[in-house]
Scaffold this motif. Structure first.
Motif, PDB file in Angstrom:
ATOM      1  N   SER A  49       0.827  -1.204   0.000  1.00 21.08           N
ATOM      2  CA  SER A  49       0.000   0.000   0.000  1.00 21.08           C
ATOM      3  C   SER A  49       0.861   1.253   0.000  1.00 21.08           C
ATOM      4  O   SER A  49       0.581   2.217  -0.730  1.00 21.08           O
ATOM      5  N   LEU A 131      -7.819   8.265  -1.938  1.00 21.32           N
ATOM      6  CA  LEU A 131      -7.458   7.055  -1.194  1.00 21.32           C
ATOM      7  C   LEU A 131      -8.554   6.008  -1.318  1.00 21.32           C
ATOM      8  O   LEU A 131      -8.272   4.815  -1.503  1.00 21.32           O
ATOM      9  N   GLY A 132      -9.815   6.432  -1.250  1.00 22.05           N
ATOM     10  CA  GLY A 132     -10.918   5.491  -1.414  1.00 22.05           C
ATOM     11  C   GLY A 132     -10.909   4.819  -2.771  1.00 22.05           C
ATOM     12  O   GLY A 132     -11.220   3.623  -2.889  1.00 22.05           O
ATOM     13  N   GLN A 135      -8.358   2.144  -2.685  1.00 21.10           N
ATOM     14  CA  GLN A 135      -8.821   1.008  -1.888  1.00 21.10           C
ATOM     15  C   GLN A 135      -9.861   0.189  -2.635  1.00 21.10           C
ATOM     16  O   GLN A 135      -9.859  -1.047  -2.564  1.00 21.10           O
ATOM     17  N   ASP A 136     -10.729   0.848  -3.379  1.00 22.67           N
ATOM     18  CA  ASP A 136     -11.752   0.125  -4.142  1.00 22.67           C
ATOM     19  C   ASP A 136     -11.121  -0.742  -5.233  1.00 22.67           C
ATOM     20  O   ASP A 136     -11.674  -1.795  -5.587  1.00 22.67           O
ATOM     21  N   VAL A 140      -4.618  -0.405  -2.347  1.00 20.14           N
ATOM     22  CA  VAL A 140      -4.305  -0.014  -0.971  1.00 20.14           C
ATOM     23  C   VAL A 140      -5.246  -0.774  -0.048  1.00 20.14           C
ATOM     24  O   VAL A 140      -6.439  -0.948  -0.349  1.00 20.14           O
ATOM     25  N   ALA A 141      -4.736  -1.231   1.079  1.00 13.64           N
ATOM     26  CA  ALA A 141      -5.539  -1.992   2.035  1.00 13.64           C
ATOM     27  C   ALA A 141      -6.705  -1.149   2.550  1.00 13.64           C
ATOM     28  O   ALA A 141      -6.580   0.069   2.742  1.00 13.64           O
ATOM     29  N   GLY A 142      -7.823  -1.794   2.783  1.00 12.64           N
ATOM     30  CA  GLY A 142      -9.027  -1.085   3.179  1.00 12.64           C
ATOM     31  C   GLY A 142      -8.930  -0.417   4.544  1.00 12.64           C
ATOM     32  O   GLY A 142      -9.653   0.544   4.821  1.00 12.64           O
ATOM     33  N   HIS A 146      -6.770   7.941   5.909  1.00 13.13           N
ATOM     34  CA  HIS A 146      -6.156   9.079   5.223  1.00 13.13           C
ATOM     35  C   HIS A 146      -5.536  10.044   6.229  1.00 13.13           C
ATOM     36  O   HIS A 146      -6.130  10.333   7.281  1.00 13.13           O
TER      37      HIS A 146
END
Length: 449
Positions: A49, A131-132, A135-136, A140-142, A146
């Protein structure tokens, strides 16, 4: 002179709105992506990530810094040229070039800091949304939270301030080096340095593009030299924009006169006299066309190659695709802002010129037609050299990645890029000219004088 700069900002803020908008957008983009550095450096973030976020922040931060400088430089150059009478009055009353420079630099610093302050809150929300998105897509790990910290704030403030002050210094330096500088038809100072930088960018871009032929097409880094080469070539062409526009005006003068009559004659005459001023529009046009064409076609070729191989896309592949699409989005936004700012300022400033043309016998329709001809020549010239820069990177990458010469996506992507460039250029110039022509000719000449 600092007090004079503050007074100018307070009492005549309208002319600085375009610069404030450029600084605001630039600071927002820079802080949005550099907040990924803050997020990656927080505790508990896994290595994959962190690498995805730092790579994106580093690449887009570089693009953002370059675009901020060009956006602010284009608006400030138009702004300073429009103030030639004011600068001439200050010099006639005893102000030295150094004092005038300090005044303009002070204005630019205040506007840049104001833009940064206004951009902080939007950058926080945009960074969280970015960032979302990562992640989607699984990059990047959920569970990563931020963080908007010192890296984002300091980088946004420093880059925007340096770009604004540096661009202001270059613009006011041209306007104060010699009497009459900045006036229509005046010889542009600093041409030797500009040519040196232009040739350097073209040489570096050509070398970077040629490096692609020596790389393995399966190497994830194959796209890098082709993309950066296309960008450098676009920058090189942009630096030669005054000469390119003069050449285009010379070649298209007779056809324009033959096809558009009086409007064509007025357009050709204006472009020959105001090549230096109007060439500022070519900078965002060339950059937008070159960078958008190169990035979109290269990403399409890469996606098709991965699909044809039957392999599942890795996190690195997803990260690269997201990065490219985000970069294109930034280029589109900034280029449109640069185009709108430059065209609006340059066209609205010509109310006296339009009034004189109408008093000399030209009808409002003929003046509007001349502006349309100018916009068409600008669009064709910018798209031509932007396309040349973009495909100089696309073709070597396509060959290295697939063994083919041309990308298999056809002209659809290029036509979409051209449509955006033409719509923004012609729509802004014609819309501004139409509004300017609502003022009676006598009033336009009297007020502008």
């Amino acid at each position: 002179m600092f007090a004079l700069a503050m007074s100018s900002v307070r009492h005549r803020p309208g002319r600085l709105v375009a610069t404030l908008l450029s600084a605001f957008l630039g600071a927002a983009i820079i802080m949005t992506f550099h907040s990924l550095h803050d997020t990656a450096g927080a505790g508990g973030v896994d290595e994959v990530s962190a690498e995805s976020m730092t790579t994106t922040a580093a690449v887009v931060g570089g693009y953002g810094s370059l675009l901020v400088f060009f956006a602010v430089a284009s608006t400030l150059t138009v702004n300073v040229r429009q103030r030639s009478a004011e600068i001439g009055l200050l010099r006639s009353t005893g102000a030295t070039p150094a004092q005038i420079k300090r005044m303009v630099l002070g204005e630019s610093a205040v506007v840049a800091l104001a833009g940064v302050a206004l951009a902080v809150v939007p950058a926080m929300f945009a960074g969280r949304a970015l960032l979302g998105m990562f992640q989607d897509s699984g990059q990047v790990a959920g569970g990563v939270e931020h963080v908007f910290g010192p890296v984002a704030l300091l980088s946004g403030a420093a880059i925007t301030l340096l770009a604004s002050v540096g661009a202001a210094f270059l613009a006011v330096r041209r306007a104060t080096r010699a009497p009459g500088a900045g006036e229509p038809g005046a010889r542009e100072p600093g041409g030797r340095a500009r040519k040196f930088a232009g040739y350097g960018a073209l040489a570096a871009g050509t070398g970077s593009v040629l490096t692609t032929f020596a790389m393995d097409g399966a190497d994830p880094l194959t796209m890098a030299p082709a993309a950066y080469g296309a960008i450098l070539l676009a920058v090189g062409f942009a630096l030669f924009s005054p000469a390119l526009l003069r050449a285009a005006a010379g070649r298209l003068a007779r056809p324009a006169e033959a096809l558009a009559g009086v409007s064509g004659y007025l357009a050709a005459h204006t472009m020959r006299r105001r090549a230096g001023e109007l060439s500022g529009v070519l900078v965002p046009l060339v950059l937008f066309t070159g960078m958008a064409t190169a990035t979109l076609y290269m990403q399409a070729v890469e996606s098709d190659a991965i699909k044809a191989s039957g392999l599942t896309r890795s996190v690195e592949d997803k990260n690269l695709e997201t990065l490219n699409l985000v970069v294109v989005g930034i280029v589109v936004v900034f280029s449109c802002v640069m185009l709108v700012n430059s065209l609006y300022a340059a066209t609205s400033y010509r109310s006296r010129e339009f009034g004189r043309q109408r008093l000399a016998g030209a009808t409002p329709g003929q003046v509007l037609g001349a502006v349309g001809c100018e916009g068409l020549v600008l669009t064709v010239t910018g798209v031509f050299f932007g396309t040349a820069a973009g495909f100089a990177g696309v073709l070597p990458f396509t060959y290295a990645r697939t063994g083919g010469v041309l990308p298999g996506q056809g002209p659809g992507i290029w036509l979409a890029v051209v449509a955006v460039a033409a719509a923004v250029t012609l729509g802004t110039s014609l819309g501004t000219a139409r509004r300017t022509l609502r003022t009676p000719a006598v009033d336009a000449v009297a007020v502008a004088a």
